[in-house]
Design a protein around this motif. Structure first.
Motif, PDB file in Angstrom:
ATOM      1  N   ALA A 155      -0.582   2.799   5.285  1.00  0.00           N
ATOM      2  CA  ALA A 155       0.298   1.635   5.120  1.00  0.00           C
ATOM      3  C   ALA A 155      -0.403   0.564   4.276  1.00  0.00           C
ATOM      4  CB  ALA A 155       0.692   1.072   6.481  1.00  0.00           C
ATOM      5  N   LEU A 156      -1.651   0.254   4.611  1.00  0.00           N
ATOM      6  CA  LEU A 156      -2.362  -0.827   3.921  1.00  0.00           C
ATOM      7  C   LEU A 156      -2.647  -0.486   2.457  1.00  0.00           C
ATOM      8  CD1 LEU A 156      -4.870  -2.178   6.620  1.00  0.00           C
ATOM      9  CD2 LEU A 156      -2.520  -2.888   6.143  1.00  0.00           C
ATOM     10  N   GLN A 157      -2.951   0.775   2.176  1.00  0.00           N
ATOM     11  CA  GLN A 157      -3.295   1.130   0.790  1.00  0.00           C
ATOM     12  C   GLN A 157      -2.073   1.071  -0.132  1.00  0.00           C
ATOM     13  OE1 GLN A 157      -4.882   5.137   0.785  1.00  0.00           O
ATOM     14  NE2 GLN A 157      -2.877   6.054   0.462  1.00  0.00           N
ATOM     15  N   SER A 158      -0.871   1.004   0.468  1.00  0.00           N
ATOM     16  CA  SER A 158       0.326   0.883  -0.364  1.00  0.00           C
ATOM     17  C   SER A 158       0.800  -0.579  -0.407  1.00  0.00           C
ATOM     18  CB  SER A 158       1.435   1.787   0.183  1.00  0.00           C
ATOM     19  OG  SER A 158       1.925   1.279   1.411  1.00  0.00           O
ATOM     20  N   GLY A 159      -0.076  -1.486  -0.016  1.00  0.00           N
ATOM     21  CA  GLY A 159       0.262  -2.909  -0.047  1.00  0.00           C
ATOM     22  C   GLY A 159       1.121  -3.348   1.116  1.00  0.00           C
ATOM     23  N   GLY A 160       1.091  -2.597   2.198  1.00  0.00           N
ATOM     24  CA  GLY A 160       1.940  -2.915   3.349  1.00  0.00           C
ATOM     25  C   GLY A 160       1.180  -3.569   4.481  1.00  0.00           C
ATOM     26  N   SER A 161       1.715  -3.420   5.679  1.00  0.00           N
ATOM     27  CA  SER A 161       1.085  -4.026   6.855  1.00  0.00           C
ATOM     28  C   SER A 161       1.184  -3.072   8.038  1.00  0.00           C
ATOM     29  CB  SER A 161       1.775  -5.346   7.198  1.00  0.00           C
ATOM     30  OG  SER A 161       3.133  -5.106   7.511  1.00  0.00           O
ATOM     31  N   PHE A 162       0.423  -3.380   9.088  1.00  0.00           N
ATOM     32  CA  PHE A 162       0.375  -2.490  10.238  1.00  0.00           C
ATOM     33  C   PHE A 162       0.204  -3.315  11.502  1.00  0.00           C
ATOM     34  CE2 PHE A 162      -1.732   0.239  13.311  1.00  0.00           C
ATOM     35  CZ  PHE A 162      -1.002   1.411  13.201  1.00  0.00           C
TER      36      PHE A 162
END
Lengths: 123, 162
Positions: B57-64
């Motif tokens: 999730a984070l490596q695609s610019g997202g959040s967790f």
């Protein structure tokens, strides 16, 4: 969109014609390792091949299920066969093709496919 | 158990939510669960599922985010950048959900699949009510569930695969 109406039709069609299966002690369990390691090495198509074959060939008393990491990640995809009263058989580095052979020769034929077992690989 | 896959092309997000009403985790466990060297199992010392999920999730610019309460349940929300080049493909959701649903008949599942305003919900409680005692493993039922997922996922996507 597909609706639930079809499911009602299936239910009506099968009413009475199916003896509802219950899990009994004579059941053989076929277990596929489906943790990250298993899935990464291709366990999903193996599991699909196994459950499709068991269903389509109408093999009774065999349940195909999944489990987590068995702890032998280098040998994934792993398939374990637990037949009642017999020693566990561990198949390693499985493919859908090998899985179908196991269905025919082991689950139907009753003979362990020795060349795909962990014992054969270790030698 | 609830599993949701929601794509929003306007906001350019792909949100995956997994929630249950299981035993939950305490604050300490929630903090540790994204650590690859934390696990409750005693077979080995690592647990990679949650850390990998967070990383993806984070490596695609997202959040967790994980919210959990002992005795109530757990909710995991992962937001991915939908068009981000580092977002891994969603994969074969029809096969994945089919397998989860048919192999864990003691658990109820609600699968929500949405792409903008197109989507569907599969609720195993509704299916079980229709089927009575008939197992999801019965060949006719099993292939119905597979087709239901495949067709409805394809129609939700309206030609695009996420």
């Amino acid at each position: 969109m597909k609706s639930l109406e079809e499911l009602k039709a299936i239910r009506e069609k099968m009413q009475g014609s199916v003896a509802f299966r219950s899990e009994d002690t004579n059941q053989t369990r076929v277990v596929v390792g489906m943790a990250t390691c298993g899935i990464a090495s291709g366990a999903r198509p193996v599991l699909t091949a196994l459950s499709d074959a068991v269903q389509s060939k109408g093999i009774k008393d065999v349940a195909v299920t999944q489990t987590g990491c068995i702890g032998l990640c280098q040998y994934e995809p792993i398939v374990e066969v637990y037949a009642p009263g017999k020693e566990k058989v561990t198949y390693v580095k499985m493919t859908p093709e090998k899985a179908l052979e196991v269905v025919d020769r082991h689950l139907i034929g009753g003979n362990v496919v020795t060349e795909y077992t962990i014992g054969a690989l270790a030698k | 158990m609830g599993i949701s896959v929601i794509a929003d092309t306007g906001a350019d997000t792909l949100t995956v939510i997994i929630e249950d009403d299981g035993c939950g985790m305490n604050e300490e466990q929630v903090k540790k669960v994204t650590d690859p060297f934390y696990t409750t199992r005693d077979t080995r010392k690592v647990g990679l599922g949650v850390p990998f999920f967070k990383m993806a999730a984070l490596q695609s610019g997202g959040s967790f985010e994980i919210k959990s309460e002992p005795g109530v349940g757990t909710k995991v929300t992962a937001v991915f950048g939908l068009s981000n080049i580092d977002r891994m493909p969603l994969g074969d959701m029809a096969e994945t959900i089919h397998m989860i649903v048919t192999m864990n008949e003691e658990t109820d599942f609600v699968y929500t699949h949405k792409i903008d305003d197109r989507g569907f919900v599969l609720d195993t409680r509704q299916m079980r009510e229709i089927l009575g005692g008939l197992s999801f493993k019965e060949p006719e039922v099993s292939s119905y569930i597979k087709e239901y997922l495949e067709e409805n996922i394809a129609e939700s996507g309206n030609g695009t695969v996420i």
